[in-house]
Motif scaffolding. Structure first.
Motif, PDB file in Angstrom:
ATOM      1  N   ALA A  79      11.874  44.171  -7.198  1.00 51.76           N
ATOM      2  CA  ALA A  79      11.502  45.573  -7.243  1.00 51.76           C
ATOM      3  C   ALA A  79       9.993  45.722  -7.047  1.00 51.76           C
ATOM      4  O   ALA A  79       9.228  44.769  -7.193  1.00 51.76           O
ATOM      5  N   ASN A  80       9.597  46.935  -6.702  1.00 52.61           N
ATOM      6  CA  ASN A  80       8.197  47.297  -6.520  1.00 52.61           C
ATOM      7  C   ASN A  80       7.591  46.569  -5.315  1.00 52.61           C
ATOM      8  O   ASN A  80       8.299  46.174  -4.398  1.00 52.61           O
ATOM      9  N   ARG A  81       6.277  46.360  -5.328  1.00 55.59           N
ATOM     10  CA  ARG A  81       5.579  45.956  -4.112  1.00 55.59           C
ATOM     11  C   ARG A  81       5.140  44.488  -4.135  1.00 55.59           C
ATOM     12  O   ARG A  81       4.739  43.965  -5.175  1.00 55.59           O
ATOM     13  N   ILE A  82       5.207  43.871  -2.939  1.00 56.36           N
ATOM     14  CA  ILE A  82       4.699  42.529  -2.711  1.00 56.36           C
ATOM     15  C   ILE A  82       3.632  42.635  -1.614  1.00 56.36           C
ATOM     16  O   ILE A  82       3.923  43.094  -0.504  1.00 56.36           O
ATOM     17  N   ALA A  83       2.419  42.221  -1.932  1.00 53.24           N
ATOM     18  CA  ALA A  83       1.308  42.341  -0.987  1.00 53.24           C
ATOM     19  C   ALA A  83       1.571  41.540   0.278  1.00 53.24           C
ATOM     20  O   ALA A  83       1.987  40.375   0.221  1.00 53.24           O
ATOM     21  N   PRO A 102       1.572  47.441   5.244  1.00 55.98           N
ATOM     22  CA  PRO A 102       1.667  46.002   5.515  1.00 55.98           C
ATOM     23  C   PRO A 102       2.444  45.238   4.451  1.00 55.98           C
ATOM     24  O   PRO A 102       2.565  44.017   4.528  1.00 55.98           O
ATOM     25  N   ASN A 103       2.991  45.953   3.482  1.00 52.46           N
ATOM     26  CA  ASN A 103       3.566  45.326   2.298  1.00 52.46           C
ATOM     27  C   ASN A 103       5.091  45.452   2.264  1.00 52.46           C
ATOM     28  O   ASN A 103       5.700  46.069   3.132  1.00 52.46           O
ATOM     29  N   ASN A 104       5.671  44.865   1.228  1.00 54.19           N
ATOM     30  CA  ASN A 104       7.102  45.004   0.988  1.00 54.19           C
ATOM     31  C   ASN A 104       7.317  45.870  -0.244  1.00 54.19           C
ATOM     32  O   ASN A 104       6.652  45.700  -1.261  1.00 54.19           O
ATOM     33  N   LEU A 105       8.280  46.792  -0.158  1.00 60.04           N
ATOM     34  CA  LEU A 105       8.638  47.656  -1.274  1.00 60.04           C
ATOM     35  C   LEU A 105      10.128  47.541  -1.550  1.00 60.04           C
ATOM     36  O   LEU A 105      10.952  47.757  -0.642  1.00 60.04           O
ATOM     37  N   HIS A 106      10.493  47.185  -2.764  1.00 57.11           N
ATOM     38  CA  HIS A 106      11.888  47.160  -3.211  1.00 57.11           C
ATOM     39  C   HIS A 106      12.783  46.293  -2.315  1.00 57.11           C
ATOM     40  O   HIS A 106      13.926  46.653  -2.007  1.00 57.11           O
ATOM     41  N   THR A 107      12.255  45.178  -1.855  1.00 59.77           N
ATOM     42  CA  THR A 107      12.985  44.144  -1.107  1.00 59.77           C
ATOM     43  C   THR A 107      13.371  44.583   0.298  1.00 59.77           C
ATOM     44  O   THR A 107      12.800  44.117   1.281  1.00 59.77           O
ATOM     45  N   ASP A 108      14.382  45.450   0.413  1.00 60.58           N
ATOM     46  CA  ASP A 108      14.873  45.855   1.733  1.00 60.58           C
ATOM     47  C   ASP A 108      15.592  47.197   1.600  1.00 60.58           C
ATOM     48  O   ASP A 108      16.541  47.322   0.839  1.00 60.58           O
ATOM     49  N   HIS A 109      15.113  48.180   2.350  1.00 59.64           N
ATOM     50  CA  HIS A 109      15.662  49.530   2.217  1.00 59.64           C
ATOM     51  C   HIS A 109      17.124  49.623   2.635  1.00 59.64           C
ATOM     52  O   HIS A 109      17.880  50.442   2.103  1.00 59.64           O
ATOM     53  N   ASP A 110      17.540  48.794   3.585  1.00 60.47           N
ATOM     54  CA  ASP A 110      18.892  48.898   4.138  1.00 60.47           C
ATOM     55  C   ASP A 110      19.871  47.868   3.595  1.00 60.47           C
ATOM     56  O   ASP A 110      21.082  48.103   3.594  1.00 60.47           O
ATOM     57  N   PRO A 319       4.056  44.611 -10.699  1.00 61.53           N
ATOM     58  CA  PRO A 319       4.147  44.529  -9.233  1.00 61.53           C
ATOM     59  C   PRO A 319       3.263  43.411  -8.686  1.00 61.53           C
ATOM     60  O   PRO A 319       2.144  43.204  -9.174  1.00 61.53           O
ATOM     61  N   ASN A 320       3.779  42.699  -7.699  1.00 66.30           N
ATOM     62  CA  ASN A 320       3.042  41.615  -7.040  1.00 66.30           C
ATOM     63  C   ASN A 320       2.681  40.480  -7.996  1.00 66.30           C
ATOM     64  O   ASN A 320       1.745  39.718  -7.746  1.00 66.30           O
TER      65      ASN A 320
END
Length: 347
Positions: A79-83, A102-110, A319-320
């Motif tokens: 969950a949350n953001r990965i830089a 440029p980051n990841n939020l909540h793994t994968d939206h789809d 987060p991160n």
């Protein structure tokens, strides 16, 4: 105490979506979907003898197939953001979808856990949901088994017990993204709710990216101080860069004294209904999100949800954390199971 289920719909591939109703003897009821392990409804008894649904959600299963706001969903495995949408474990680098700048939020939206059917097993006052995820799935190591058990007792405690095992070291940071409105899911703006957070520090973010800087900053004397009860809206529009860069409150708070035991992290109240919410957790962080960018015209009972019509209390690792050595350790594996408990109590 009763648990019943009903067919809610089908996925695009034809899988059946069930709604599980967990009811207690005090008149409270929680409705959980096996699609995304999603909290669809929480009905709380009201002063006039009726019931008020205090969480945002949808009546149409197809709306959950989009659900860009993650309403009610279980988010995972991260969950949350990965830089920079990257992290490493023991020198091995892993890449995630670049879906938030440029980051990841909540793994994968789809394809994240919030868009999958979980297996379900009914208990007397609970439902245990299970999801298996193979090595490499979504960019994560390890053959993993995730369980999330929802249970409801007669003191109106809705407990979320998460557990996960993995045969390799892997990042796990699960949360639930339920949006609360203690005045009723269709009552509009939540800025008049009072809130108290058991957190004397928060993790400030980089402007425009919402990625923590790695610092733990004192809330005392700032707009982020909820150690004494105040309304969510009192300072939300202040001319403060940390607020303006994310449109209001969307920050991780560090739960005071958290050492893996169940501790109160938050307390909220509606001035309209008098309904209160106490959030307790074994996790070190809690994300206060005031629904700054919430927008959906397909809410329950034909409600058009707007910005700040719901607020989130997302219990989590910071987060991160995976990229910040000073943050709590979110790596689990053969020698360390993931296990956490979050309880939402309604009065």
């Amino acid at each position: 105490m009763t648990v019943t289920k009903e067919l809610f719909g089908k996925t695009k591939s034809g899988e059946e979506i069930y709604a599980y109703h967990i009811s207690n003897n005090a008149g409270m009821e929680a409705v959980i979907l096996n699609y995304g392990c999603t909290i669809k409804n929480v009905f709380v008894p009201s002063k006039d003898g009726g019931k008020i649904d205090v969480v945002l959600g949808y009546d149409d299963p197809e709306v959950y197939f989009a659900n860009d706001s993650f309403i009610g969903s279980t988010v995972g495995p991260s969950a949350n953001r990965i830089a920079n949408a990257r992290y490493s474990i023991d020198g091995k680098e892993f890449s995630l979808p670049v879906n938030d700048g440029p980051n990841n939020l909540h793994t994968d939206h789809d394809n994240g856990f919030h868009k999958r059917i979980w297996d379900a097993k009914e208990g007397e006052n609970s439902v245990e949901f299970t999801l298996k995820s193979a090595d490499g799935d979504l960019g994560f190591a390890g053959n993993r088994v995730f369980t999330l058990t929802y249970s409801l007792d007669d003191d109106n405690n809705l407990e979320l017990h998460y557990h996960a095992t993995s045969d390799a070291k892997t990042l796990i940071n699960l949360t639930n993204h339920v949006y609360f409105n203690l005045s009723g899911h269709n009552a509009g703006n939540i800025e008049n709710h009072t809130l108290l957070l058991n957190a004397s520090k928060f993790t400030p973010v980089v402007d425009g990216a919402a990625i923590p800087t790695g610092e733990l900053e004192d809330v005392a004397g700032t707009v982020f101080d909820f150690t004494k009860e105040k309304t969510i809206g009192q300072d939300i529009n202040a001319d403060v860069e940390q607020l303006q860069c994310v449109g209001g409150y969307d920050h991780n708070y560090c739960v005071d004294g958290q050492e893996g035991t169940l501790r109160q992290a938050a307390f909220a109240k509606s001035p309209v209904t008098g309904i209160t919410l106490k959030c307790s957790t074994t996790l070190p962080g809690i994300q206060l999100y005031a629904g700054n960018f919430l927008k959906n015209d397909n809410g329950k009972e034909n409600t058009k949800y707007k910005a700040r019509d719901g607020f989130c209390l997302e219990t989590q690792f910071y987060p991160n954390s995976i990229n910040q050595p000073g943050f709590p350790d979110a790596v689990f594996g053969p020698d360390r199971d993931y296990d956490s408990v979050t309880v939402y109590q309604f009065k």
